[in-house]
Design an enzyme around this catalytic site. Structure first.
Site, PDB file in Angstrom:
ATOM      1  N   ASP A  35      45.380  47.236  48.619  1.00  0.00           N
ATOM      2  CA  ASP A  35      45.639  45.994  47.467  1.00  0.00           C
ATOM      3  C   ASP A  35      46.297  46.517  46.531  1.00  0.00           C
ATOM      4  OD1 ASP A  35      43.965  44.596  48.624  1.00  0.00           O
ATOM      5  OD2 ASP A  35      42.272  44.905  47.198  1.00  0.00           O
ATOM      6  N   LYS A  55      46.979  40.676  48.448  1.00  0.00           N
ATOM      7  CA  LYS A  55      46.193  40.429  47.298  1.00  0.00           C
ATOM      8  C   LYS A  55      46.938  39.644  45.980  1.00  0.00           C
ATOM      9  CE  LYS A  55      42.054  40.840  48.940  1.00  0.00           C
ATOM     10  NZ  LYS A  55      41.265  39.181  49.471  1.00  0.00           N
TER      11      LYS A  55
END
Length: 489
Positions: free
Chosen positions: A250, A272
């Site tokens: 992420d 993300k």
């Protein structure tokens, strides 16, 4: 090479320690770990050695050393503060070809005791040839961090199967490959994650089904990468990062941590960022399943802890439904890491008896939280992902009875060399954030404990990025400025 490294079998064999003080005690303890029969010759014993004698764990000769004491000994250690006696013991043993060690005098030693890592039956010895015992201990501590305690039990498991595997695979080369495939893959990982029964089942199955484990299914490692500083990774996290075939990571995972991943691993960025999810969560879930079904070891690397606002529960729920093996490695959550590195204790007996973690993530332009509960006194509230919703957070807390003067801190890039801490109040923080052009990742801390930051801050990055604030005697912010920009608010 001044000393030849060798391991001696001392079980039930006669060893002598000359001396009865604390130094002798350390040597006796090492010999007893090797199950040696230890005799101590000394007019007096330190309390710990006396306790060993009282329960017949050692033999004691309560007098001075005599030459005949070395007779029939397989090993002798001189551990007295009498240099002449130590030298005499060394010369006597050398004449009789008895291995001898004189503590802290390597020139008198026939052998030296290294700094040891004990994962019995696995043992690792580190030596500087007596030139620097302190350096040897430092090297040992570094090596020790890469050898989990479970390796000892794993070695015992392998020992238990040696004869069975040898009978099943008589060819030496094929047997070596068999052990390599197992120990570089499923058996070791199952063992390290605490699934020792499953490791035994895998080993048995490998023996029964063609001896080939290459068709074994993949596995997913759901690993918390912590708040940013690579030194805050767990040993297990680092080990799995080096083992993975493919990494799904992420935006919140710091570049310094990404650098520690196995070099030839396939890297898949899952995004993300706010409102910019490179992969929707459902696609990430299915991606993990697909990669594992291809037989790959998949590292799902998340900032902080995967079970605290990390959607780790959603991901392993999918893995469970698909029958994919997985393990979860906790990470230091951002609240703990950023608060500690900012000198803000989340609980303190004078200020806060509870701490609440909440998400400040916007959904349809609002934050749906129990504001009445969050407005309770004598608690600390930590908001994750709250930068964009900061004005709403401040407004709602004040609307539900929290004083506009309640201290508040925003930590930017916490635990890293770029950490910046902005301290203000519910009333002032929205404007402060605008003035300092704050960028994620950030963490918001609300509560009286924030007052302690100025006094308790200990982490000083290479460049001072702390935004300092001065409180009046009533706890109000009267000035806030950045030591790097000279701006005022």
């Amino acid at each position: 090479m001044d000393f030849f490294p060798v391991f001696m079998r001392l079980k039930d064999r006669a060893c002598l320690v000359v001396g009865g003080g604390p130094v002798a005690l350390r040597k006796v303890s090492l010999l007893r770990k090797a199950h040696a029969r230890v005799t101590v010759v000394s007019p007096a014993l330190c309390p710990e050695l006396a306790a060993l004698k009282a329960r017949d764990a050692i033999e004691h000769l309560p007098r001075g050393f005599e030459d005949a004491d070395v007779d029939a000994r397989v090993l002798v250690i001189a551990a007295t503060d009498d240099e002449d006696l130590n030298r005499h013991v060394s010369e006597l043993c050398t004449e009789r070809c008895i291995p001898v060690n004189v503590v802290d005098q390597p020139e008198l030693c026939g052998f030296i005791t290294p700094s040891m890592i004990d994962r019995s039956p696995i043992q690792v010895a580190v030596s500087t040839g007596g030139s620097s015992p302190v350096l040897a201990r430092l090297l040992r501590s570094r090596i020790e961090s890469f050898i989990p305690a479970a390796y000892g039990r794993l070695a015992a498991l392998v020992e238990g199967y040696r004869l069975k595997v040898k009978a099943r695979i008589p060819d030496t080369e094929l047997r070596r490959r068999f052990w390599e495939r197992l120990l570089e893959g499923p058996v070791t990982e199952l063992f390290m994650s605490g699934r020792e029964d499953a490791a035994r089942e895998t080993l048995e199955k490998a023996l029964e089904t063609g001896l080939d484990t290459r068709d074994a299914g993949g596995e997913v490692f759901l690993v918390g990468a912590g708040p940013g500083d690579p030194d805050l990774l767990t040993f297990r996290a680092l080990r799995l990062m080096q083992l993975a075939d493919v990494v799904v990571y992420d935006n919140l995972v710091s570049p310094a941590i990404i650098e520690l991943v196995r070099r030839d691993a396939e890297m898949i960025y899952a995004g993300k960022k706010r409102n910019l999810h490179t992969l929707p969560q459902e696609e990430i879930n299915q991606l993990l399943v697909r990669l594992a079904k291809e037989g790959k070891r998949v590292l799902r690397l998340k900032g902080g802890d995967p079970f605290i606002f990390g959607r780790g529960g959603e991901e392993i729920d999918t893995l469970m439904q698909e029958g994919i093996p997985f393990q979860v490695v906790p990470g230091i959550t951002a609240a703990a890491g950023c608060a500690s590195f900012s000198g803000i204790p989340l609980t303190h007996r004078d200020y806060a008896q509870a701490v609440v973690f909440a998400t400040g993530h916007l959904r349809d332009g609002s934050i749906d939280l129990n504001w009445k509960m969050l407005a309770q006194p004598r608690q600390t509230v930590v908001f994750y992902m709250g930068l964009l919703g900061l004005p709403i957070i401040c407004r709602e807390l004040m609307a539900h009875g929290v004083s506009p003067d309640m201290p508040m801190a925003l930590v930017e890039q916490g635990t890293t060399q770029n950490q910046r801490v902005i301290v203000g109040t519910l009333a002032s923080m929205p404007d402060l954030v605008k003035d300092y052009d704050v960028q994620p990742p950030t963490l918001i801390i609300v509560g009286e404990v924030v007052k302690l930051h100025e006094r308790l801050k200990w982490f000083q990055p290479g460049t001072d990025h702390t935004v300092k604030s001065l409180f009046s005697s009533q706890g109000q912010v009267v000035e806030a400025r950045s030591s790097t920009e000279g701006a005022e608010a």
